[in-house]
Design a protein around this motif. Structure first.
Motif, PDB file in Angstrom:
ATOM      1  N   ARG A   1      15.724   5.100  -0.379  1.00  9.93           N
ATOM      2  CA  ARG A   1      16.365   4.377  -1.473  1.00  9.93           C
ATOM      3  C   ARG A   1      15.368   3.467  -2.181  1.00  9.93           C
ATOM      4  O   ARG A   1      15.382   3.352  -3.412  1.00  9.93           O
ATOM      5  CB  ARG A   1      17.537   3.555  -0.945  1.00  9.93           C
ATOM      6  N   GLY A   2      14.484   2.844  -1.421  1.00  8.45           N
ATOM      7  CA  GLY A   2      13.471   1.986  -2.019  1.00  8.45           C
ATOM      8  C   GLY A   2      12.541   2.767  -2.923  1.00  8.45           C
ATOM      9  O   GLY A   2      12.165   2.300  -4.008  1.00  8.45           O
ATOM     10  N   ALA A   3      12.158   3.988  -2.495  1.00 10.12           N
ATOM     11  CA  ALA A   3      11.292   4.821  -3.310  1.00 10.12           C
ATOM     12  C   ALA A   3      11.992   5.238  -4.600  1.00 10.12           C
ATOM     13  O   ALA A   3      11.387   5.287  -5.676  1.00 10.12           O
ATOM     14  CB  ALA A   3      10.859   6.057  -2.522  1.00 10.12           C
ATOM     15  N   LEU A   4      13.289   5.541  -4.492  1.00 15.87           N
ATOM     16  CA  LEU A   4      14.058   5.934  -5.668  1.00 15.87           C
ATOM     17  C   LEU A   4      14.137   4.783  -6.676  1.00 15.87           C
ATOM     18  O   LEU A   4      13.896   4.977  -7.878  1.00 15.87           O
ATOM     19  CB  LEU A   4      15.456   6.372  -5.254  1.00 15.87           C
ATOM     20  N   VAL A   5      14.445   3.600  -6.185  1.00 23.91           N
ATOM     21  CA  VAL A   5      14.528   2.428  -7.065  1.00 23.91           C
ATOM     22  C   VAL A   5      13.170   2.131  -7.681  1.00 23.91           C
ATOM     23  O   VAL A   5      13.072   1.806  -8.873  1.00 23.91           O
ATOM     24  CB  VAL A   5      15.063   1.207  -6.283  1.00 23.91           C
ATOM     25  N   PHE A   6      12.126   2.249  -6.884  1.00 21.74           N
ATOM     26  CA  PHE A   6      10.765   2.013  -7.372  1.00 21.74           C
ATOM     27  C   PHE A   6      10.420   2.964  -8.508  1.00 21.74           C
ATOM     28  O   PHE A   6       9.907   2.560  -9.558  1.00 21.74           O
ATOM     29  CB  PHE A   6       9.786   2.184  -6.207  1.00 21.74           C
ATOM     30  N   GLY A   7      10.728   4.253  -8.321  1.00 26.88           N
ATOM     31  CA  GLY A   7      10.423   5.239  -9.339  1.00 26.88           C
ATOM     32  C   GLY A   7      11.203   5.009 -10.621  1.00 26.88           C
ATOM     33  O   GLY A   7      10.645   5.087 -11.722  1.00 26.88           O
TER      34      GLY A   7
ATOM     35  N   GLY B   1       0.813  -1.209   0.000  1.00 29.13           N
ATOM     36  CA  GLY B   1       0.000   0.000   0.000  1.00 29.13           C
ATOM     37  C   GLY B   1       0.844   1.255   0.000  1.00 29.13           C
ATOM     38  O   GLY B   1       0.502   2.251  -0.652  1.00 29.13           O
ATOM     39  N   ALA B   2       1.972   1.204   0.722  1.00 24.74           N
ATOM     40  CA  ALA B   2       2.844   2.369   0.784  1.00 24.74           C
ATOM     41  C   ALA B   2       3.471   2.656  -0.577  1.00 24.74           C
ATOM     42  O   ALA B   2       3.521   3.808  -1.021  1.00 24.74           O
ATOM     43  CB  ALA B   2       3.937   2.138   1.824  1.00 24.74           C
ATOM     44  N   TYR B   3       3.941   1.630  -1.256  1.00 27.96           N
ATOM     45  CA  TYR B   3       4.523   1.838  -2.580  1.00 27.96           C
ATOM     46  C   TYR B   3       3.445   2.277  -3.578  1.00 27.96           C
ATOM     47  O   TYR B   3       3.701   3.099  -4.469  1.00 27.96           O
ATOM     48  CB  TYR B   3       5.216   0.560  -3.063  1.00 27.96           C
ATOM     49  N   PHE B   4       2.264   1.734  -3.426  1.00 22.33           N
ATOM     50  CA  PHE B   4       1.157   2.139  -4.288  1.00 22.33           C
ATOM     51  C   PHE B   4       0.844   3.622  -4.096  1.00 22.33           C
ATOM     52  O   PHE B   4       0.608   4.358  -5.066  1.00 22.33           O
ATOM     53  CB  PHE B   4      -0.075   1.284  -3.975  1.00 22.33           C
ATOM     54  N   ALA B   5       0.878   4.067  -2.845  1.00 22.73           N
ATOM     55  CA  ALA B   5       0.603   5.469  -2.550  1.00 22.73           C
ATOM     56  C   ALA B   5       1.661   6.390  -3.133  1.00 22.73           C
ATOM     57  O   ALA B   5       1.367   7.546  -3.475  1.00 22.73           O
ATOM     58  CB  ALA B   5       0.505   5.669  -1.037  1.00 22.73           C
ATOM     59  N   LEU B   6       2.887   5.915  -3.249  1.00 27.38           N
ATOM     60  CA  LEU B   6       3.953   6.725  -3.841  1.00 27.38           C
ATOM     61  C   LEU B   6       3.610   7.162  -5.260  1.00 27.38           C
ATOM     62  O   LEU B   6       4.013   8.225  -5.717  1.00 27.38           O
ATOM     63  CB  LEU B   6       5.270   5.933  -3.883  1.00 27.38           C
ATOM     64  N   ALA B   7       2.879   6.318  -5.963  1.00 23.50           N
ATOM     65  CA  ALA B   7       2.540   6.606  -7.358  1.00 23.50           C
ATOM     66  C   ALA B   7       1.407   7.612  -7.492  1.00 23.50           C
ATOM     67  O   ALA B   7       1.097   8.052  -8.601  1.00 23.50           O
ATOM     68  CB  ALA B   7       2.169   5.305  -8.072  1.00 23.50           C
ATOM     69  N   LYS B   8       0.772   8.020  -6.377  1.00 19.33           N
ATOM     70  CA  LYS B   8      -0.333   8.970  -6.381  1.00 19.33           C
ATOM     71  C   LYS B   8      -1.424   8.548  -7.363  1.00 19.33           C
ATOM     72  O   LYS B   8      -1.682   9.204  -8.385  1.00 19.33           O
ATOM     73  CB  LYS B   8       0.159  10.377  -6.722  1.00 19.33           C
ATOM     74  N   PRO B   9      -2.097   7.447  -7.091  1.00 19.82           N
ATOM     75  CA  PRO B   9      -3.081   6.912  -8.049  1.00 19.82           C
ATOM     76  C   PRO B   9      -4.216   7.860  -8.378  1.00 19.82           C
ATOM     77  O   PRO B   9      -4.780   7.790  -9.477  1.00 19.82           O
ATOM     78  CB  PRO B   9      -3.583   5.645  -7.348  1.00 19.82           C
ATOM     79  N   ARG B  10      -4.567   8.756  -7.489  1.00 26.73           N
ATOM     80  CA  ARG B  10      -5.689   9.656  -7.769  1.00 26.73           C
ATOM     81  C   ARG B  10      -5.320  10.682  -8.838  1.00 26.73           C
ATOM     82  O   ARG B  10      -6.170  11.155  -9.584  1.00 26.73           O
ATOM     83  CB  ARG B  10      -6.144  10.349  -6.489  1.00 26.73           C
ATOM     84  N   VAL B  11      -4.035  11.043  -8.921  1.00 29.26           N
ATOM     85  CA  VAL B  11      -3.584  11.907 -10.004  1.00 29.26           C
ATOM     86  C   VAL B  11      -3.663  11.156 -11.329  1.00 29.26           C
ATOM     87  O   VAL B  11      -4.098  11.681 -12.351  1.00 29.26           O
ATOM     88  CB  VAL B  11      -2.147  12.399  -9.750  1.00 29.26           C
ATOM     89  N   ILE B  12      -3.236   9.891 -11.296  1.00 29.37           N
ATOM     90  CA  ILE B  12      -3.204   9.085 -12.513  1.00 29.37           C
ATOM     91  C   ILE B  12      -4.604   8.915 -13.098  1.00 29.37           C
ATOM     92  O   ILE B  12      -4.788   8.932 -14.317  1.00 29.37           O
ATOM     93  CB  ILE B  12      -2.560   7.719 -12.223  1.00 29.37           C
ATOM     94  N   GLU B  13      -5.604   8.771 -12.246  1.00 24.01           N
ATOM     95  CA  GLU B  13      -6.979   8.616 -12.725  1.00 24.01           C
ATOM     96  C   GLU B  13      -7.372   9.776 -13.639  1.00 24.01           C
ATOM     97  O   GLU B  13      -7.974   9.580 -14.694  1.00 24.01           O
ATOM     98  CB  GLU B  13      -7.944   8.560 -11.534  1.00 24.01           C
ATOM     99  N   LEU B  14      -7.021  10.992 -13.227  1.00 21.04           N
ATOM    100  CA  LEU B  14      -7.372  12.166 -14.019  1.00 21.04           C
ATOM    101  C   LEU B  14      -6.636  12.165 -15.351  1.00 21.04           C
ATOM    102  O   LEU B  14      -7.189  12.544 -16.388  1.00 21.04           O
ATOM    103  CB  LEU B  14      -7.047  13.433 -13.229  1.00 21.04           C
TER     104      LEU B  14
ATOM    105  N   ASN C   1       5.684  10.491 -10.222  1.00 27.02           N
ATOM    106  CA  ASN C   1       5.134  10.823  -8.915  1.00 27.02           C
ATOM    107  C   ASN C   1       5.996  10.295  -7.779  1.00 27.02           C
ATOM    108  O   ASN C   1       6.205  10.970  -6.766  1.00 27.02           O
ATOM    109  CB  ASN C   1       3.719  10.271  -8.799  1.00 27.02           C
ATOM    110  N   ALA C   2       6.501   9.071  -7.926  1.00 28.67           N
ATOM    111  CA  ALA C   2       7.357   8.487  -6.889  1.00 28.67           C
ATOM    112  C   ALA C   2       8.664   9.269  -6.758  1.00 28.67           C
ATOM    113  O   ALA C   2       9.128   9.552  -5.645  1.00 28.67           O
ATOM    114  CB  ALA C   2       7.637   7.022  -7.202  1.00 28.67           C
ATOM    115  N   LEU C   3       9.259   9.627  -7.877  1.00 29.76           N
ATOM    116  CA  LEU C   3      10.503  10.397  -7.842  1.00 29.76           C
ATOM    117  C   LEU C   3      10.265  11.785  -7.260  1.00 29.76           C
ATOM    118  O   LEU C   3      11.116  12.332  -6.549  1.00 29.76           O
ATOM    119  CB  LEU C   3      11.098  10.493  -9.243  1.00 29.76           C
ATOM    120  N   ASN C   4       9.101  12.352  -7.543  1.00 28.72           N
ATOM    121  CA  ASN C   4       8.737  13.631  -6.953  1.00 28.72           C
ATOM    122  C   ASN C   4       8.662  13.537  -5.429  1.00 28.72           C
ATOM    123  O   ASN C   4       9.096  14.442  -4.709  1.00 28.72           O
ATOM    124  CB  ASN C   4       7.398  14.098  -7.522  1.00 28.72           C
ATOM    125  N   CYS C   5       8.119  12.419  -4.930  1.00 25.15           N
ATOM    126  CA  CYS C   5       8.037  12.223  -3.478  1.00 25.15           C
ATOM    127  C   CYS C   5       9.431  12.153  -2.851  1.00 25.15           C
ATOM    128  O   CYS C   5       9.641  12.634  -1.737  1.00 25.15           O
ATOM    129  CB  CYS C   5       7.263  10.942  -3.165  1.00 25.15           C
TER     130      CYS C   5
END
Length: 326
Positions: free
Chosen positions: A116-122, A36-49, A86-90
Motif C-alpha cells: 500500500r505504501g508503494a502504491l501511495v508513493f507512486g 533507500g527502499a522508496y528511492f529504489a522503487l523509482a528505479k533511478p538508474r532507468v531515470i538517468e538514461l 516505475n513504482a507502480l510497475n513494481c
C-alpha cells in the motif's frame, strides 16, 4: 517512463542505493533503509538514461542552450513522472519479481516497503509531476507526462508485458516520450523533430532490451513473461536485433535537416560502430559459439548517449543546419 523506460525493467540486476531492506536485528526499519527502499522503487538508474535524452531534445527544440530553470523544472517533473511509473510497475509486477533472480532485491520482494505504501508513493509522485510541470513548464508537458504514466501502466505493464513477445516493441513507446516532453517544454508544441527523436528511441528499445533478455532468458521463462528470447530461437532474436538496429541508425539520419554536419558525422560513425557489434552478435549466434549479449546491451546505452549528446552539442554551438534537399 516509463517516462519510463523505459522502462522495461532493465536496471534491476544491481541496485544504485543501499540494500532495500536495511534493517537492524530486531526487525525495525531504519530511516535510512526506508528512504533507500522508496528511492529504489523509482528505479533511478532507468531515470538517468531518460534524462540523457530529455536535455538534448530541449537543446534541439530551440537550437540553443535552453533556460537552466526550464531544464531544471522539466527534469524534476520528468523524474517524478518516471519514478511514479516505475513504482507502480513494481506494485503490479511484485508476483513475478519474486521468481526472477534479477529482481529479487526489489523493495516489495524484500518486504522493505508495504504494498500500500508503494502504491501511495507512486500515485503521489504522479500527481506531483503533473503539478510541477503544469505550474513551472506548461500544460502540454504536464498532460504528456501523465499520458505516458497511464500508457506504461495500463498498456505495457497490465496488457502487453505478460501476453505477447511484442511487449517491448509497442510498450517501449512510453520510454520514448521524454524527448517529446522535452521538446514541448521549450516550444509548447510537438513538431516533426520530436517525432523523429521518438522514433530513434522506439527502434533502439528492442535491440537494447532483447540483448538483456537473452542474458536473463531463464528468468523471464520462469516468471511466465513471453519476452522474444523465451519464445523464439537465438538465431531469430539476433536477426531481429540486426534489423531493428539498421532501422534505428537510418532513423537517426532523418534529423539531418534540423542539424548540422557535426551531428551527421557523429550519428554516422556511432551507427556504424553499433551495427558492427550487432552483426557480431548475430554471427556468433549463427556459428553456435559463446555470445555476450550484455556487451551489446551496454554498448546500446553508449550509442544512445553519443547520438543525443551530439544533438545537444550541435544545437549549443549553433552551426548552420543542413536543411531539406529541396
Amino acid at each position: 517512463m516509463s517516462l519510463v523506460h523505459a522502462a522495461h525493467d532493465r536496471s534491476d540486476h544491481t541496485s544504485a542505493v543501499h540494500p532495500a531492506g536495511d534493517q537492524p536485528a530486531d526487525g525495525r526499519r531504519t530511516v535510512r533503509g526506508t528512504v533507500g527502499a522508496y528511492f529504489a522503487l523509482a528505479k533511478p538508474r532507468v531515470i538517468e538514461l531518460l534524462l540523457v535524452t530529455t536535455i538534448p531534445a530541449m537543446f534541439l527544440a530551440g537550437r540553443e542552450i535552453p533556460s537552466p530553470w526550464l531544464v531544471l523544472a522539466t527534469l524534476l517533473g520528468g523524474t517524478m513522472a518516471a519514478g511514479s511509473a516505475n513504482a507502480l510497475n513494481c506494485v503490479i509486477d511484485a508476483d513475478i519479481d519474486k521468481v526472477m533472480n534479477r529482481t529479487r532485491k526489489r523493495p516489495l520482494v524484500r518486504d522493505s516497503v508495504p504494498r500500500r505504501g508503494a502504491l501511495v508513493f507512486g500515485l503521489t509522485l504522479g500527481a506531483a509531476s503533473f503539478a510541477v510541470l503544469y505550474l513551472t513548464v506548461n500544460p502540454l508537458a504536464a498532460v504528456l507526462a501523465i499520458a505516458t504514466i497511464l500508457f506504461y501502466i495500463f498498456v505495457y505493464t497490465l496488457v502487453l508485458k505478460r501476453r505477447t513477445p511484442q511487449n517491448v516493441v509497442w510498450g517501449g513507446a512510453a520510454g520514448c516520450m521524454p524527448v517529446v516532453i522535452g521538446w514541448a517544454a521549450v516550444t509548447e508544441s510537438v513538431q516533426w523533430p520530436a517525432f523523429v527523436m521518438f522514433g530513434v528511441i522506439f527502434f533502439w528499445t528492442p535491440p537494447h532490451t532483447w540483448a538483456l533478455a537473452m542474458k536473463y532468458r531463464e528468468d523471464y521463462e520462469r516468471a511466465g513473461v513471453p519476452m522474444l528470447p523465451v519464445v523464439a530461437t537465438p538465431q531469430h532474436v539476433a536477426k531481429l536485433i540486426v534489423v531493428y538496429s539498421w532501422v534505428m541508425v537510418g532513423w537517426t539520419l532523418l534529423l539531418l535537416p534540423a542539424t548540422s554536419w557535426l551531428y551527421a558525422a557523429f550519428a554516422a560513425v556511432a551507427g556504424a560502430w553499433f551495427l558492427f557489434y550487432a552483426h557480431g552478435l548475430r554471427a556468433a549466434v549463427n556459428r553456435g559459439v559463446q555470445t555476450r549479449p550484455m556487451a551489446l546491451f551496454h554498448r546500446s546505452n553508449t550509442y544512445l548517449m553519443i547520438v543525443f549528446v551530439a544533438l545537444a552539442a550541435d544545437s549549443a554551438i549553433g552551426l548552420p543546419v543542413l536543411g531539406l534537399p529541396f
